[in-house]
Enzyme design. Structure first.
Site, PDB file in Angstrom:
ATOM      1  N   SER A 188       0.969  -1.106   0.073  1.00  0.00           N
ATOM      2  CA  SER A 188       0.038   0.049   0.013  1.00  0.00           C
ATOM      3  C   SER A 188       0.858   1.266   0.023  1.00  0.00           C
ATOM      4  O   SER A 188       1.879   1.427   0.546  1.00  0.00           O
ATOM      5  CB  SER A 188      -0.875  -0.066   1.130  1.00  0.00           C
ATOM      6  OG  SER A 188      -1.157   1.144   1.690  1.00  0.00           O
ATOM      7  N   LYS A 226       2.689  -3.591   6.542  1.00  0.00           N
ATOM      8  CA  LYS A 226       2.791  -3.899   5.108  1.00  0.00           C
ATOM      9  C   LYS A 226       4.431  -3.957   4.567  1.00  0.00           C
ATOM     10  O   LYS A 226       4.722  -4.653   3.799  1.00  0.00           O
ATOM     11  CB  LYS A 226       1.968  -2.788   4.230  1.00  0.00           C
ATOM     12  CG  LYS A 226       0.530  -2.935   4.353  1.00  0.00           C
ATOM     13  CD  LYS A 226       0.034  -4.082   3.635  1.00  0.00           C
ATOM     14  CE  LYS A 226      -1.403  -4.535   3.568  1.00  0.00           C
ATOM     15  NZ  LYS A 226      -1.917  -5.568   2.996  1.00  0.00           N
ATOM     16  N   TYR A 246      -0.356   0.089  10.096  1.00  0.00           N
ATOM     17  CA  TYR A 246      -0.652  -0.748   8.947  1.00  0.00           C
ATOM     18  C   TYR A 246       0.388  -0.495   7.997  1.00  0.00           C
ATOM     19  O   TYR A 246       0.870  -1.585   7.604  1.00  0.00           O
ATOM     20  CB  TYR A 246      -2.066   0.069   8.362  1.00  0.00           C
ATOM     21  CG  TYR A 246      -2.422  -0.308   6.983  1.00  0.00           C
ATOM     22  CD1 TYR A 246      -3.115  -1.804   6.855  1.00  0.00           C
ATOM     23  CD2 TYR A 246      -2.118   0.411   5.911  1.00  0.00           C
ATOM     24  CE1 TYR A 246      -3.460  -2.169   5.839  1.00  0.00           C
ATOM     25  CE2 TYR A 246      -2.672   0.042   4.737  1.00  0.00           C
ATOM     26  CZ  TYR A 246      -3.364  -1.214   4.451  1.00  0.00           C
ATOM     27  OH  TYR A 246      -3.780  -1.557   3.209  1.00  0.00           O
TER      28      TYR A 246
HETATM   29  N1  LIG Z   1      -8.623  -1.114  -1.153  1.00  0.00           N
HETATM   30  C1  LIG Z   1      -7.699  -0.315  -1.093  1.00  0.00           C
HETATM   31  O1  LIG Z   1      -7.801   0.836  -1.294  1.00  0.00           O
HETATM   32  C2  LIG Z   1      -6.303  -0.980  -0.969  1.00  0.00           C
HETATM   33  C3  LIG Z   1      -5.179  -0.205  -1.214  1.00  0.00           C
HETATM   34  C4  LIG Z   1      -3.791  -0.500  -0.773  1.00  0.00           C
HETATM   35  C5  LIG Z   1      -3.809  -2.047  -0.409  1.00  0.00           C
HETATM   36  N2  LIG Z   1      -4.933  -2.609  -0.170  1.00  0.00           N
HETATM   37  C6  LIG Z   1      -4.792  -4.243   0.446  1.00  0.00           C
HETATM   38  O2  LIG Z   1      -5.605  -5.024  -0.556  1.00  0.00           O
HETATM   39  C7  LIG Z   1      -5.859  -6.106   0.140  1.00  0.00           C
HETATM   40  C8  LIG Z   1      -7.289  -6.046  -0.219  1.00  0.00           C
HETATM   41  O3  LIG Z   1      -7.967  -5.139   0.066  1.00  0.00           O
HETATM   42  P1  LIG Z   1      -9.463  -4.926   0.172  1.00  0.00           P
HETATM   43  O4  LIG Z   1      -9.946  -3.609  -0.130  1.00  0.00           O
HETATM   44  O5  LIG Z   1     -10.198  -6.041  -0.536  1.00  0.00           O
HETATM   45  O6  LIG Z   1      -9.963  -5.377   1.636  1.00  0.00           O
HETATM   46  P2  LIG Z   1     -11.276  -5.878   2.372  1.00  0.00           P
HETATM   47  O7  LIG Z   1     -11.165  -5.234   3.650  1.00  0.00           O
HETATM   48  O8  LIG Z   1     -12.313  -5.597   1.636  1.00  0.00           O
HETATM   49  O9  LIG Z   1     -10.869  -7.319   2.107  1.00  0.00           O
HETATM   50  C9  LIG Z   1      -9.695  -8.027   3.243  1.00  0.00           C
HETATM   51  C10 LIG Z   1     -10.569  -9.404   3.588  1.00  0.00           C
HETATM   52  O10 LIG Z   1      -9.718  -9.987   4.464  1.00  0.00           O
HETATM   53  C11 LIG Z   1     -10.479 -10.611   5.296  1.00  0.00           C
HETATM   54  N3  LIG Z   1      -9.802 -10.977   6.440  1.00  0.00           N
HETATM   55  C12 LIG Z   1      -9.184 -10.034   7.417  1.00  0.00           C
HETATM   56  N4  LIG Z   1      -8.774 -10.829   8.570  1.00  0.00           N
HETATM   57  C13 LIG Z   1      -8.652 -12.127   8.152  1.00  0.00           C
HETATM   58  C14 LIG Z   1      -8.386 -13.175   8.920  1.00  0.00           C
HETATM   59  N5  LIG Z   1      -7.603 -13.043   9.970  1.00  0.00           N
HETATM   60  N6  LIG Z   1      -8.475 -14.376   8.224  1.00  0.00           N
HETATM   61  C15 LIG Z   1      -9.127 -14.352   6.933  1.00  0.00           C
HETATM   62  N7  LIG Z   1      -9.543 -13.240   6.381  1.00  0.00           N
HETATM   63  C16 LIG Z   1      -9.472 -12.231   7.038  1.00  0.00           C
HETATM   64  C17 LIG Z   1     -11.844  -9.619   5.645  1.00  0.00           C
HETATM   65  O11 LIG Z   1     -12.816 -10.390   6.111  1.00  0.00           O
HETATM   66  C18 LIG Z   1     -11.935  -9.282   4.243  1.00  0.00           C
HETATM   67  O12 LIG Z   1     -12.936  -9.811   3.684  1.00  0.00           O
HETATM   68  C19 LIG Z   1      -5.641  -6.021   1.633  1.00  0.00           C
HETATM   69  O13 LIG Z   1      -4.537  -6.621   1.899  1.00  0.00           O
HETATM   70  C20 LIG Z   1      -5.430  -4.396   1.684  1.00  0.00           C
HETATM   71  O14 LIG Z   1      -4.444  -3.887   2.787  1.00  0.00           O
HETATM   72  C21 LIG Z   1      -6.238  -2.231  -0.457  1.00  0.00           C
END
Ligand SMILES: NC(=O)c1ccc[n+]([C@@H]2O[C@H](COP(=O)([O-])OP(=O)(O)OC[C@H]3O[C@@H](n4cnc5c(N)ncnc54)[C@H](O)[C@@H]3O)[C@@H](O)[C@H]2O)c1
Ligand SMILES: NC(=O)c1ccc[n+]([C@@H]2O[C@H](COP(=O)([O-])OP(=O)(O)OC[C@H]3O[C@@H](n4cnc5c(N)ncnc54)[C@H](O)[C@@H]3O)[C@@H](O)[C@H]2O)c1
Lengths: 328, 328
Positions: free
Chosen positions: B126, B154, B150
């Site tokens: 991120s 990461k 966070y």
């Molecule tokens: N969406 C963004 O803007 C963005 C930006 C940078 C990085 N990211 C990264 O991309 C990835 C996906 O993001 P997203 O937007 O789909 O997030 P999201 O929160 O929609 O999805 C993350 C999923 O992980 C699951 N989760 C959390 N803890 C868990 C555990 N202990 N065991 C199993 N599942 C677990 C949650 O239930 C959720 O469904 C993440 O790693 C996030 O940090 C997202």
């Protein structure tokens, strides 16, 4: 002040303890100079106790949470966290490196976080956090790219110390050390072990093996200056550090051939005959990938000073560590 | 190919699964294109299973080593490791963030290391790994300096993935995502949650709160492009990555006021009235500290492409996610 030194039986740990006993005072987190009441030396190997009532030695493994629980309490005002598995060993034994260099550091920080009294923690990082394509002079703003597991573990330790400090769990300072030279005693499992050997072994009448090319550039700091920097780093006010707690300590940039020329100047040209050249690809890859120099402006601005030239480093080794009449 | 998606019930996980089912093929570590036999969606919350026999859903916590043991075996060819605790939550609950974002990632890597079959692992990092004084355009060579737990977690995940790849334990790829916008559905606990809300809520007839100044610069990627990049990142040959496995994915740099101007152009100026301005210092500190742009040359050279302009991102949201006749 109750000071703990992890790796207190090690090379830097022993010298740091000796110097702290001489000084007698350190500055606490509130900026007050206070007498050192106790120095706790924690190490897996027994530490020399200097016959001083202020020194307490504990033999134990810092990866053991129960030990950390026993040795750190709310009276612990300062921790110099030096215990580590060195680069060559962390590369050869991945799990050992992860356990000591990463897990133990984290457990130490977590013990402090739970106690909540926010001790000062000085963490010794290394040139090994850098790697890959590097500018001739590494800047504070240059990205880390460790090419050894030791470097990766040190880089993670830095990130943890920074965030634990930002959150107010501890008052951390990360000091990135150049390679320390001349280290007395026996060779160790650090990939950089040969660096000190190039000076130490000939001065002790022994052969030294040089596993890298003569024009390999190294970034060096003497043990004396390293100890002064560790203490000065402890003394800094937290506010003098910016949005991160990392200071690249000053070094001097010398090629292997420059080191040998200094040895010849200080102790005689015949000593150079005791160098055997035998390339080692693993050492070349690891040590050759480290920075040959980095920007020292931030360290200097904070009053952290290094050495002036390599000849003085050789002379300091002869004064501080060489048995009389060994030069031969 | 047996593909696992951690966080498979999440926003990106669900879209990635849908797109992989459409594609039907992925490239394995030997460079061979192979049919996707199975997509395992692992998440603490139940995942939609698309009624496709290739999809298997497992409800469980990836911080649980026994679960990882069950779901990863030598048949697991690829892992998209998306499960994470988002930024705002990791900042509020330090231990939870450490357990999921750090310990679980490490356990996942260690499970693969012990199996020894070297699966491809795509890890989503991120903008939050950067912070402090940053150049107007962050370079690949710019040092990380996370200012949130966070971001720290990461950054550690990146270091681990790099070293596990260097050691040959896994074949990792770290993709640093810009903020993904427009995320459909409800606001979440990410510090950046408001970013999507600025577009989504007005289009759904709701009020959006903007916690930052109108000239705050953001670095954005649409969900569509993000999914294409995750897949393209998986497909890259390991050799095309250099001494580290990190790619800064392309984004577009827009100010909050530019986003609102695009919304007005695409869907009507009256929607802007649905924005309420209410500064939140925590969000301003975290999101305001992220890069407003970074160099996309490396990503482009690897064929990883982003969006062309923010108007298209708004239109893509309307096409892909908005219920018909909602625009009001
Ligand atoms: N969406 C963004 O803007 C963005 C930006 C940078 C990085 N990211 C990264 O991309 C990835 C996906 O993001 P997203 O937007 O789909 O997030 P999201 O929160 O929609 O999805 C993350 C999923 O992980 C699951 N989760 C959390 N803890 C868990 C555990 N202990 N065991 C199993 N599942 C677990 C949650 O239930 C959720 O469904 C993440 O790693 C996030 O940090 C997202
Ligand atoms: N000497 C250098 O060139 C150099 C350069 C950069 C960084 N550093 C760092 O400075 C610190 C001190 O270095 P040094 O040269 O004194 O190293 P050293 O090996 O002499 O001392 C380290 C000490 O840690 C102890 N130790 C190891 N594992 C332990 C454990 N599990 N529990 C308790 N003690 C343990 C060892 O027994 C040893 O006495 C280390 O963190 C090292 O990584 C040193």
């Amino acid at each position: 002040m109750n000071v703990m030194i992890t790796g207190g039986a090690g090379f830097l740990g022993q010298r740091l303890a000796r110097r702290l006993l001489e000084l007698g005072y350190l500055t606490d987190s509130n900026g007050s100079k206070r007498a050192i009441d106790r120095i706790l030396l924690v190490d897996v190997v027994p530490a020399h106790d200097f016959g001083d009532p202020r020194v307490v030695t504990v033999a134990g493994d810092i990866a053991d949470a129960a030990l950390l629980h026993d040795v750190i309490d709310t009276q612990t005002t300062s921790i110099f966290h030096l215990a580590a598995v060195v680069s060559g060993q962390a590369e050869a034994d991945f799990e050992l490196g992860m356990r000591i260099n990463l897990d133990a550091s984290r457990q130490l920080l977590d013990r402090c976080r739970r106690l909540g009294h926010r001790p000062k923690i000085v963490f010794t990082s290394s040139v090994a956090v850098y790697g890959g394509q590097l500018p001739a002079i590494v800047q504070d703003s240059t990205a880390l790219n460790p090419q050894s597991s030791y470097g990766m573990q040190k880089a993670i330790g830095e990130l943890l110390l920074n965030d634990y400090s930002r959150k107010g769990f501890v008052d951390g300072r990360v000091l990135r050390l150049p390679t320390i030279c001349v280290r007395p005693g026996k060779p160790n499992k650090a990939a950089s072990s040969f660096v000190s050997g190039l000076i130490r072994e000939p001065l002790n009448g022994k052969e030294a093996v040089c596993p890298v090319a003569p024009d390999t550039r190294l970034w060096l700091l003497s043990p004396r200056s390293a100890i002064e920097c560790l203490i000065a780093g402890h003394e800094l006010a937290a506010a003098s550090l910016g949005s991160n707690r990392i200071v690249n300590l000053p070094g001097i940039s010398v090629k292997v051939e420059d080191m040998l020329a200094a040895l010849a100047r200080v102790a005689g040209p015949e000593l150079i005959k005791r160098i055997r050249w035998e390339r080692d690809p693993m050492v070349e890859r690891i040590v050759g990938g480290w920075p040959g120099a980095w920007n020292v402006a931030a360290a200097h601005a904070l009053g952290l000073l290094g050495d002036t030239d390599f000849d003085s480093i050789v002379r300091a080794y002869i004064e501080d560590d060489l048995e009389p009449n060994t030069v031969s």
